[in-house]
Design an enzyme around this catalytic site. Structure first.
Site, PDB file in Angstrom:
ATOM      1  N   GLN A   1      -7.641  -0.213   3.448  1.00 19.66           N
ATOM      2  CA  GLN A   1      -8.516  -0.813   4.203  1.00 19.66           C
ATOM      3  C   GLN A   1      -9.887  -1.334   3.477  1.00 19.66           C
ATOM      4  OE1 GLN A   1      -7.973  -1.483   7.432  1.00 19.66           O
ATOM      5  NE2 GLN A   1      -6.048  -0.627   7.622  1.00 19.66           N
TER       6      GLN A   1
ATOM      7  N   ASN B   1      -8.224   3.943   8.381  1.00 23.78           N
ATOM      8  CA  ASN B   1      -7.665   2.704   9.054  1.00 23.78           C
ATOM      9  C   ASN B   1      -7.648   2.981  10.707  1.00 23.78           C
ATOM     10  OD1 ASN B   1      -5.618   4.843   8.060  1.00 23.78           O
ATOM     11  ND2 ASN B   1      -4.294   3.789   9.712  1.00 23.78           N
TER      12      ASN B   1
ATOM     13  N   THR C   1      12.086  -7.838 -10.673  1.00 28.37           N
ATOM     14  CA  THR C   1      11.571  -9.220 -10.739  1.00 28.37           C
ATOM     15  C   THR C   1      10.253  -9.325  -9.884  1.00 28.37           C
ATOM     16  OG1 THR C   1      13.803  -9.862 -11.579  1.00 28.37           O
ATOM     17  CG2 THR C   1      12.138 -11.637 -10.867  1.00 28.37           C
TER      18      THR C   1
ATOM     19  N   SER D   1      -3.528  -3.141  -0.636  1.00 28.42           N
ATOM     20  CA  SER D   1      -2.720  -4.055  -0.234  1.00 28.42           C
ATOM     21  C   SER D   1      -3.116  -5.426   0.157  1.00 28.42           C
ATOM     22  CB  SER D   1      -2.044  -3.291   1.033  1.00 28.42           C
ATOM     23  OG  SER D   1      -1.042  -4.078   1.881  1.00 28.42           O
TER      24      SER D   1
ATOM     25  N   CYS E   1       2.136   6.875  21.682  1.00 24.79           N
ATOM     26  CA  CYS E   1       3.356   7.108  22.293  1.00 24.79           C
ATOM     27  C   CYS E   1       4.205   5.708  21.766  1.00 24.79           C
ATOM     28  CB  CYS E   1       2.965   6.668  23.607  1.00 24.79           C
ATOM     29  SG  CYS E   1       2.258   7.680  24.520  1.00 24.79           S
TER      30      CYS E   1
ATOM     31  N   GLY F   1       0.613  -1.180  -0.015  1.00 22.42           N
ATOM     32  CA  GLY F   1       0.088  -0.088   0.029  1.00 22.42           C
ATOM     33  C   GLY F   1       0.795   1.147  -0.024  1.00 22.42           C
TER      34      GLY F   1
ATOM     35  N   HIS G   1      -2.001  -7.623   2.543  1.00 25.19           N
ATOM     36  CA  HIS G   1      -1.720  -8.247   3.978  1.00 25.19           C
ATOM     37  C   HIS G   1      -2.902  -7.688   5.083  1.00 25.19           C
ATOM     38  CE1 HIS G   1       0.116  -4.829   6.505  1.00 25.19           C
ATOM     39  NE2 HIS G   1       0.340  -4.260   5.331  1.00 25.19           N
TER      40      HIS G   1
HETATM   41  C1  LIG Z   1      -1.966  -0.507   6.130  1.00 23.02           C
HETATM   42  C2  LIG Z   1      -2.151   0.782   5.270  1.00 23.02           C
HETATM   43  C3  LIG Z   1      -1.343   1.092   4.377  1.00 23.02           C
HETATM   44  C4  LIG Z   1       0.122   0.728   4.006  1.00 23.02           C
HETATM   45  O1  LIG Z   1       0.029  -0.374   3.410  1.00 23.02           O
HETATM   46  P1  LIG Z   1       1.353  -1.443   3.424  1.00 23.02           P
HETATM   47  O2  LIG Z   1       0.800  -2.579   2.451  1.00 23.02           O
HETATM   48  O3  LIG Z   1       1.651  -1.990   4.846  1.00 23.02           O
HETATM   49  O4  LIG Z   1       2.544  -0.642   3.000  1.00 23.02           O
HETATM   50  C5  LIG Z   1      -1.656   2.331   3.704  1.00 23.02           C
HETATM   51  N1  LIG Z   1      -2.963   2.968   3.757  1.00 23.02           N
HETATM   52  C6  LIG Z   1      -3.606   2.494   4.545  1.00 23.02           C
HETATM   53  C7  LIG Z   1      -5.203   2.813   5.042  1.00 23.02           C
HETATM   54  C8  LIG Z   1      -3.375   1.556   5.237  1.00 23.02           C
HETATM   55  O5  LIG Z   1      -4.240   1.036   6.443  1.00 23.02           O
END
Ligand SMILES: *Cc1c(COP(=O)(O)O)cnc(C)c1O
Length: 393
Positions: free
Chosen positions: A180, A152, A238, A200, A326, A71, A202
């Site tokens: 998200q 997020n 790659t 993204s 924090c 992302g 994950h």
């Molecule tokens: C997690 C997140 C990202 C970053 O994505 P990654 O794949 O971890 O680099 C960007 N934007 C939002 C809103 C996210 O929740």
């Protein structure tokens, strides 16, 4: 000890079906997709299949999907790529104050080092931008509007369709960070007038370090990673085939199970919100109830610190996240909670519980059972709270 994961907005576990698809691409099918022999062809077809699966998730065409390392890279590429490509036309970008740092920090970099001007729109108390303020911010130098699909931290979903219409009307490109959203709620990039969209893997039960940028046919932007001819010469390097295969599978599962995913999580979320609001006084729900990601819950508990809540929850086996920053080495509460107008001391007492496909009803019951005691204990040590009680008596 019980272990309950309530941080799906930070990352998700890889689903078994996803991992099973990936494994052969580490060993048997290890080829380089650019090779002209059978090893190359094998993985090339896996790459094409995954591209189709991701495209299908958002109603894009297969050749509008470009794989990236996640992302953050997609956000950086979209924003810097458009900025550099259109700098003769204008130097103005519009975004919001509640974007992910993947958007905010590339905008700040473009301001600081490349002469761009960025407008950071305010949001209302639910975290939504105001459409009239967006339209008023447009100038003849505006080249890009970048507003996130869903937040997020507080889960608020933006009026994306209306933003897309404003962008189109003024002939300005529209990018949205949908990390998200894509895979958690229905998205149709054509219907929504989206030109560029970050995603993204994950966050939707795929592996980490892989994502995609949707680039609508005809949209021009500079490349971000320069080198070989991969990804139709727009993103060199790659291809990470096992991760791409996994992401494709995760996208396919998300698409096929979207309705039940949304229904199930919304039900669990409602139960959690009601259970906590009934049992803990001086609590507020942050974000919108109506326009909200199915798996997001965000509370502020007055008189205490989010960090304390996290530590005590962790001892009970519950993993969550707080809005007090924090953890990131700063004393300021999150920029998102500040932008929705929470006073400092209330923002500091925030807790994000994000749920997902492996969250059970029993998990929700466990939190509803344990959290009131945690909050009470922390408040009993809080001078602010004790003063409040004294005032009342
Ligand atoms: C997690 C997140 C990202 C970053 O994505 P990654 O794949 O971890 O680099 C960007 N934007 C939002 C809103 C996210 O929740």
């Amino acid at each position: 000890m019980k272990k309950i994961y309530m941080d799906y907005s930070a990352t998700t576990p890889v689903k078994k079906e996803v991992l099973d698809e990936m494994i052969p691409y580490f060993t048997e099918h290890f080829g380089n997709a650019s090779s002209a022999h059978s090893y190359g062809r094998e993985v090339k077809s896996a790459l094409t299949k995954a591209r189709g699966q991701v495209a299908n998730l958002i109603n894009a065409k297969e050749n509008e999907i470009y794989f990236t390392a996640g992302g953050t890279e997609s956000d950086n590429w979209a924003i810097q790529g458009v900025a550099f490509s259109l700098k003769e036309k204008g130097n103005h970008i519009i975004t919001s104050k509640i974007e992910h740092h993947g958007v905010l920090h590339i905008c700040e970099y473009l301001e600081k080092h490349h002469g761009f001007e960025v407008t950071y729109l305010d949001v209302d108390s639910e975290g939504r931008i105001k459409l009239d303020e967006l339209e008023n911010a447009v100038t003849d130098k505006t080249i890009l509007i970048t507003i996130m699909f869903a937040n997020n931290e507080i889960g608020t979903i933006q009026p994306i369709k209306e933003i897309g219409e404003i962008a189109k009307k003024h002939n300005i490109l529209f990018h949205t960070d949908a990390v998200q959203a894509a895979g958690n709620i229905d998205i149709d990039v054509k219907e929504l007038n989206i030109d560029l969209m970050s995603m993204s893997s994950h966050k939707i039960y795929g592996p980490k370090g892989i994502g995609a940028l949707y680039i609508k046919t005809g949209v021009k932007l500079h490349s971000f990673i320069h080198g070989g001819a991969q990804e139709r010469r727009r993103r060199a390097g790659t291809e990470n085939i096992p991760a791409i295969v996994g992401y494709g599978k995760a996208a396919e599962i998300a698409k096929n199970t979207m309705d039940e995913h949304i229904e199930r999580l919304t039900k669990l979320r409602t139960k959690l919100i009601e259970g906590i609001m009934e049992n803990i006084p001086y609590t507020r729900v942050n974000g919108s109830i109506e326009n909200r990601l199915p798996g997001n819950v965000n509370f502020s508990f007055e008189f205490i610190e989010g960090e304390g809540i996290l530590l005590m929850l962790d001892m009970l086996g519950i993993s969550a996240s707080s809005g007090s920053a924090c953890t990131s080495g700063s004393l300021d509460p999150s920029h998102v909670l500040m932008a929705i107008g929470l006073p400092h001391e209330i923002a500091h007492g925030s807790l994000r519980l994000s749920i997902g496909d492996f969250t059970t009803e029993e998990d929700i019951d466990y939190i509803i059972e344990k959290l009131p005691g945690v909050i009470e204990k922390l408040r009993s040590m809080s001078p602010l709270y004790l003063n409040k009680i004294k005032e009342q008596n």
